[in-house]
Design a protein around this motif. Structure first.
Motif, mmCIF file in Angstrom:
data_model
loop_
_atom_site.group_PDB
_atom_site.id
_atom_site.type_symbol
_atom_site.label_atom_id
_atom_site.label_comp_id
_atom_site.label_asym_id
_atom_site.label_seq_id
_atom_site.Cartn_x
_atom_site.Cartn_y
_atom_site.Cartn_z
ATOM 1 N N VAL A 1 -5.868 -1.233 8.499
ATOM 2 C CA VAL A 1 -5.194 -0.392 7.504
ATOM 3 C C VAL A 1 -5.358 1.084 7.862
ATOM 4 O O VAL A 1 -4.397 1.866 7.837
ATOM 5 C CB VAL A 1 -5.735 -0.665 6.081
ATOM 6 N N LEU A 2 -6.578 1.469 8.223
ATOM 7 C CA LEU A 2 -6.860 2.857 8.580
ATOM 8 C C LEU A 2 -6.037 3.273 9.798
ATOM 9 O O LEU A 2 -5.369 4.326 9.804
ATOM 10 C CB LEU A 2 -8.358 2.987 8.867
ATOM 11 N N LYS A 3 -6.059 2.444 10.809
ATOM 12 C CA LYS A 3 -5.347 2.728 12.058
ATOM 13 C C LYS A 3 -3.833 2.758 11.839
ATOM 14 O O LYS A 3 -3.127 3.630 12.363
ATOM 15 C CB LYS A 3 -5.742 1.658 13.073
ATOM 16 N N ILE B 1 -2.228 12.114 5.181
ATOM 17 C CA ILE B 1 -2.555 10.902 4.418
ATOM 18 C C ILE B 1 -3.864 11.082 3.634
ATOM 19 O O ILE B 1 -4.563 10.124 3.333
ATOM 20 C CB ILE B 1 -2.669 9.663 5.343
ATOM 21 N N ILE B 2 -4.173 12.322 3.275
ATOM 22 C CA ILE B 2 -5.487 12.632 2.722
ATOM 23 C C ILE B 2 -5.772 11.888 1.419
ATOM 24 O O ILE B 2 -6.902 11.419 1.184
ATOM 25 C CB ILE B 2 -5.645 14.162 2.523
ATOM 26 N N ASP B 3 -4.778 11.734 0.549
ATOM 27 C CA ASP B 3 -5.038 11.083 -0.731
ATOM 28 C C ASP B 3 -5.172 9.574 -0.579
ATOM 29 O O ASP B 3 -5.918 8.934 -1.320
ATOM 30 C CB ASP B 3 -3.968 11.457 -1.751
ATOM 31 N N LEU B 4 -4.481 8.996 0.379
ATOM 32 C CA LEU B 4 -4.696 7.585 0.700
ATOM 33 C C LEU B 4 -6.110 7.375 1.231
ATOM 34 O O LEU B 4 -6.786 6.407 0.860
ATOM 35 C CB LEU B 4 -3.665 7.113 1.726
ATOM 36 N N ILE C 1 0.843 -1.198 0.000
ATOM 37 C CA ILE C 1 0.000 0.000 0.000
ATOM 38 C C ILE C 1 0.880 1.250 0.000
ATOM 39 O O ILE C 1 0.662 2.190 -0.776
ATOM 40 C CB ILE C 1 -0.941 0.012 1.216
ATOM 41 N N PHE C 2 1.893 1.252 0.852
ATOM 42 C CA PHE C 2 2.773 2.423 0.958
ATOM 43 C C PHE C 2 3.475 2.714 -0.364
ATOM 44 O O PHE C 2 3.654 3.876 -0.755
ATOM 45 C CB PHE C 2 3.809 2.196 2.064
ATOM 46 N N LEU C 3 3.878 1.665 -1.070
ATOM 47 C CA LEU C 3 4.618 1.834 -2.319
ATOM 48 C C LEU C 3 3.722 2.192 -3.499
ATOM 49 O O LEU C 3 4.176 2.799 -4.467
ATOM 50 C CB LEU C 3 5.397 0.553 -2.640
ATOM 51 N N ASN C 4 2.430 1.812 -3.424
ATOM 52 C CA ASN C 4 1.551 1.968 -4.582
ATOM 53 C C ASN C 4 0.475 3.038 -4.437
ATOM 54 O O ASN C 4 -0.150 3.418 -5.430
ATOM 55 C CB ASN C 4 0.875 0.631 -4.899
#
Length: 574
Positions: A359-361, A272-275, A53-56
């Motif tokens: 994931v959210l947390k 992290i708004i766009d995530l 998730i972090f990379l993509n």
């Protein structure tokens, strides 16, 4: 990729590796919700999902003058003499302003270009507001003569612009309730084994009665509206919106709203708004916003923990609140007390919800200032518990804040925000509702839509109306999202959908083509002059429900009420 893709892929992998039974067993043995979520989080880390998730997925797009210029050129193309598409130009100029780097001339030029669009569009008040914004953003001296001339011309023409519509100020139709002052005094909370908790009336009600006017505990703007409405107050102010200083996905109507957001929810969401916008849906968004709003009530996580653990704050509703001193903390008691229905959920349901929560947390703790506020393990576990709680209560208790129905627009285009409403959450569902919610901003008015006798219950509609969906479709939808089998009158009597609804010879038509034409044109004067006509008709012929004439009159009434509170987007008025 969204969070459900992650959940589905994890479950597929566990099945392929014959691990699903072992993992499910261990998951089910865990008693505390934070333990379930932490267990799933470790699995997601071990299987490299968090890394993927972090990379993509971009956490937050950075300000970029190059991107800003690209949007400006696109806006100028729509604004050109050849196109003269002023509305489209103004839409494109929003990201132009958002992507401009702070203190660069690109931000001031963005405001100036927006003012040029509004001048040609004859929206002179908005033009002047943008000229002022451009000046405050240090508009370049070499271009200032253009701005000065536009300002002088605008000041001479501003009186020609028609005044903005002032939303109709509806009042409660009866005295305010002694305990809950924003609802009518004839409403009361009841409970039965079959219905659970529900709201009933102690007097007869007629169509058009205003029986509640509620503000939410908190609300969350939907991502498609990020360049159209203020992220704080949710008002449509996109002709004069200003950007966040750090992200490119949030705008505000004023410096006050900007400061309020940065002091509360946005300081955590911004990094992290766009995530958040890409990975999660509106249910997850309002669950997170509710949790962050609860955190903002106290100076420390320990104070909130103590508050939530007090027996007097468990399983409360709006009728338990002390409205003589309705602090935000007091308001939250009713939101915290919403039922989770966890005992009715399957292991697979809880596992999927735990993936969402994990994931959210993980990202909001690891990549935002929230980590510092939560402190040690106890604080992080409490936050996880609270977020998991609101992820369970949100699907069946939070409300979409809707606009008027628009031609060629989907349901998603008619909802701009989600809100946490303590009173509205107590209304049970019917596929043939007798009440109607209309929103002025985030303020929810509850109107009577069908005559209601003293002693009868009030019913809302959870999105499964008999006129639109078949009985089978409604039952499946309600069972999946809300965990109940509907036994309302429309399901018991199997009312036909609108297209198959009969015309009853004993019922006249109250509306004609002229009504629909003027209402579809969002004619404010016509709506004010005719809404009572629809109310009187629906009250007089309520016993003939359902029939085509009544359904048609209901639609006219809904349109008229939306127009009266100006729940009509600028795009629809064009």
């Amino acid at each position: 990729m969204d969070v459900y893709d992650v959940s589905d892929d994890l479950i597929k992998k566990l099945n392929d590796w014959k691990l699903i039974g072992i993992i499910s067993g261990k998951f089910n043995e865990l008693k505390e919700n934070y333990s379930k979520v932490n267990f799933v989080e470790h699995a997601l880390i071990d299987f490299k999902y968090m890394e993927k998730i972090f990379l993509n997925v971009t956490l937050r797009e950075n300000k970029c003058n190059k991107r800003s210029v690209e949007f400006r050129m696109l806006g100028n193309e729509q604004f050109s003499l050849k196109n003269r598409k002023y509305f489209q130009a103004s839409e494109i100029l929003q990201p132009n302003i958002c992507y401009a780097e702070p203190n660069s001339e690109h931000l001031s030029i963005g405001y100036a270009n927006r003012s040029a669009v509004f001048f040609e569009w004859k929206r002179y008040r908005e033009c002047l507001a943008n000229i002022e914004l451009a000046r405050k953003a240090n508009y370049p001296e070499r271009l200032r003569h253009k701005l000065d001339k536009r300002e002088r011309d605008c000041q001479q023409l501003v009186q020609q612009q028609a005044p903005d519509i002032v939303p109709y100020d509806f009042k409660l139709s009866f005295e305010a309730h002694a305990q809950v002052p924003y609802i009518a005094n004839c409403l009361e909370l009841r409970e039965t084994p079959d219905e659970g908790r529900f709201i009933a009336t102690t007097r007869d009600l007629v169509v058009g009665d205003v029986i509640a006017a509620e503000q939410p505990f908190c609300s969350s703007l939907l991502p498609p509206m990020r360049y159209i409405r203020c992220a704080t107050c949710k008002q449509e102010r996109y002709l004069t919106l200003i950007p966040c200083d750090n992200c490119c996905s949030v705008m505000f109507c004023s410096e006050d709203c900007k400061q309020l957001a940065n002091d509360s929810f946005h300081k955590y969401e911004c990094p992290i708004i766009d995530l958040l916008h890409r990975m999660f849906n509106k249910i997850h968004g309002i669950a997170l916003r509710t949790t962050l709003s609860a955190l903002n009530l106290y100076d420390s996580i320990e104070e909130l923990m103590a508050y939530c653990e007090q027996p007097s704050n468990q399983q409360k509703c709006v009728f338990d609140l002390d409205f003589t001193q309705l602090t935000p903390q007091e308001h939250y008691r009713a939101i915290h007390g919403l039922v989770t229905n966890q005992h009715m959920r399957s292991v697979s349901d809880l596992f999927q919800r735990s993936v969402v929560c994990a994931v959210l947390k993980h990202f909001i703790i690891e990549y935002t200032p929230l980590k510092d506020f939560l402190g040690g393990e106890d604080g992080r576990n409490f936050f996880t518990d609270l977020l998991f709680r609101h992820l369970q209560t949100s699907p069946s208790n939070m409300h979409g804040i809707d606009l008027v129905e628009q031609v060629n627009e989907t349901k998603d285009d008619q909802t701009h925000s989600s809100g946490a409403y303590a009173f509205l959450s107590l209304l049970n569902h019917s596929c043939a509702p007798n009440t109607l919610r209309i929103y002025d901003g985030t303020k929810a008015y509850l109107f009577v839509l069908r005559p209601i006798k003293a002693g009868e219950a009030l019913y809302d509609n959870y999105g499964a109306h008999f006129a639109i969906f078949s009985k089978k479709e409604r039952q499946e939808r309600l069972s999946m999202q809300y965990r109940f089998n509907c036994n309302c009158e429309a399901c018991e009597l199997d009312h036909p959908k609108y297209k198959g609804m009969p015309h009853k010879a004993t019922v006249p038509l109250v509306n004609d083509d002229t009504d629909m034409k003027l209402l579809s044109a969002y004619n404010y004067d016509f709506a004010i002059g005719n809404y009572q006509k629809y109310c009187d008709f629906l009250t007089e012929y309520g016993a003939a429900y359902p029939c085509a004439q009544i359904s048609s009159a209901e639609e006219c009434l809904k349109m008229a009420l939306h127009i009266m509170v100006d729940a009509v987007p600028l795009k629809a008025k064009m």
